[in-house]
Design a protein around this motif. Structure first.
Motif, short mmCIF file in Angstrom:
data_model
loop_
_atom_site.label_atom_id
_atom_site.label_comp_id
_atom_site.label_asym_id
_atom_site.label_seq_id
_atom_site.Cartn_x
_atom_site.Cartn_y
_atom_site.Cartn_z
N HIS A 1 49.65 54.57 39.51
CA HIS A 1 48.92 54.01 38.07
C HIS A 1 49.79 54.14 37.02
N VAL A 2 50.28 55.32 36.76
CA VAL A 2 51.10 55.45 35.49
C VAL A 2 52.45 54.67 35.39
N THR A 3 52.86 54.32 36.55
CA THR A 3 53.94 53.41 36.82
C THR A 3 53.64 52.08 36.89
N GLN A 4 52.28 51.96 37.04
CA GLN A 4 51.84 50.34 37.02
C GLN A 4 52.07 49.71 38.43
N LEU A 5 52.46 50.31 39.35
CA LEU A 5 52.60 49.72 40.81
C LEU A 5 51.51 49.41 41.36
N THR A 6 50.16 49.74 40.80
CA THR A 6 48.99 49.28 41.43
C THR A 6 48.87 47.57 41.38
N LYS A 7 49.70 47.17 40.44
CA LYS A 7 49.71 45.69 40.15
C LYS A 7 50.43 44.93 41.25
N ILE A 8 51.30 45.57 42.01
CA ILE A 8 52.00 45.01 43.36
C ILE A 8 51.46 45.75 44.69
N PHE A 9 51.24 47.19 44.68
CA PHE A 9 50.96 47.62 46.00
C PHE A 9 49.53 47.79 45.99
N VAL A 10 48.66 47.55 47.15
CA VAL A 10 47.25 47.64 47.55
C VAL A 10 47.18 49.00 48.05
N LEU A 11 46.31 50.00 47.48
CA LEU A 11 45.83 51.06 47.89
C LEU A 11 44.47 51.30 48.72
N HIS A 12 44.54 51.42 50.04
CA HIS A 12 43.34 51.38 50.66
C HIS A 12 42.76 52.81 50.97
N ARG A 13 41.47 52.93 51.11
CA ARG A 13 40.96 54.07 51.44
C ARG A 13 41.21 54.63 52.96
N SER A 14 41.29 53.67 53.73
CA SER A 14 41.32 53.95 55.20
C SER A 14 41.99 52.79 55.92
N LEU A 15 42.47 53.19 57.39
CA LEU A 15 43.26 52.32 58.02
C LEU A 15 42.30 51.10 58.22
N GLU A 16 40.91 51.44 58.33
CA GLU A 16 40.11 50.42 58.81
C GLU A 16 39.91 49.24 57.50
N ASP A 17 40.04 49.75 56.30
CA ASP A 17 40.09 48.89 55.21
C ASP A 17 41.46 48.18 55.41
N ALA A 18 42.43 48.75 55.46
CA ALA A 18 43.94 48.00 55.57
C ALA A 18 43.71 46.96 56.50
N ILE A 19 43.32 47.24 57.77
CA ILE A 19 43.05 46.19 58.93
C ILE A 19 42.26 45.26 58.51
N ALA A 20 41.21 45.36 58.03
CA ALA A 20 40.45 44.43 57.67
C ALA A 20 40.99 43.44 56.39
N ALA A 21 41.47 43.85 55.45
CA ALA A 21 42.40 43.21 54.56
C ALA A 21 43.45 42.25 54.94
N HIS A 22 44.09 42.83 55.88
CA HIS A 22 45.36 42.32 56.72
C HIS A 22 44.67 40.97 57.34
N GLU A 23 43.54 41.32 58.42
CA GLU A 23 42.92 40.38 58.93
C GLU A 23 42.48 39.23 58.22
N SER A 24 41.98 39.58 56.95
CA SER A 24 41.32 38.34 56.01
C SER A 24 42.30 37.73 55.46
N ALA A 25 43.59 38.25 55.02
CA ALA A 25 44.60 37.50 54.60
C ALA A 25 45.35 36.44 55.58
N ALA A 26 45.03 36.90 56.89
CA ALA A 26 45.91 36.05 57.90
C ALA A 26 45.08 34.82 58.34
N SER A 27 43.91 34.70 57.90
CA SER A 27 42.91 33.83 58.34
C SER A 27 42.89 33.04 57.16
#
Length: 117
Positions: free
Chosen positions: A91-117
């Motif tokens: 947050h301090v370095t403002q890298l949250t503007k380019i990096f996505v921080l997921h709470r869990s692997l399941e959230d990361a997988i779901a985000a990846h699958e929705s981006a791919a479709s």
């Protein structure tokens, strides 16, 4: 805690688990490990930071460099398991503007699958 990097493939994503401190001393090893993963076909990475106890600017530089390399190859990189201390660095370095921080692997997988479709 010793520094370590492990990875596995799960549902089309390469999950990279980092443990220990990411600093000026360990960043070269992290960069080498991530480049090796990319060179061996890993193009969509989820970086698990749940066991990272410290992250400095050198480590951030490695992560940004890897991110740009992946983007140039139509790849992606996201993060999961980010503790409060490391999250504050993002947050301090403002890298949250380019990096996505997921709470869990399941959230990361779901985000990846929705981006791919």
């Amino acid at each position: 805690m010793d520094f370590a990097v492990e990875h596995r493939v799960e549902k089309g994503l390469t999950v990279v688990k980092i443990s220990g401190e990411i600093d000026v001393f360990t960043s070269p090893r992290l960069r080498e490990a991530l480049l090796d993963i990319i060179d061996n076909g890993g193009s969509h990475l989820v970086i698990d930071l749940s066991e990272v106890t410290f992250l400095d600017s050198t480590g951030l530089g490695v992560l940004v460099g890897i991110y740009h390399r992946l983007r140039a190859r139509d790849g992606s990189m996201a993060f999961m398991g980010v503790n409060d201390r490391v999250r504050r660095v993002f947050h301090v370095t403002q890298l949250t503007k380019i990096f996505v921080l997921h709470r869990s692997l399941e959230d990361a997988i779901a985000a990846h699958e929705s981006a791919a479709s």
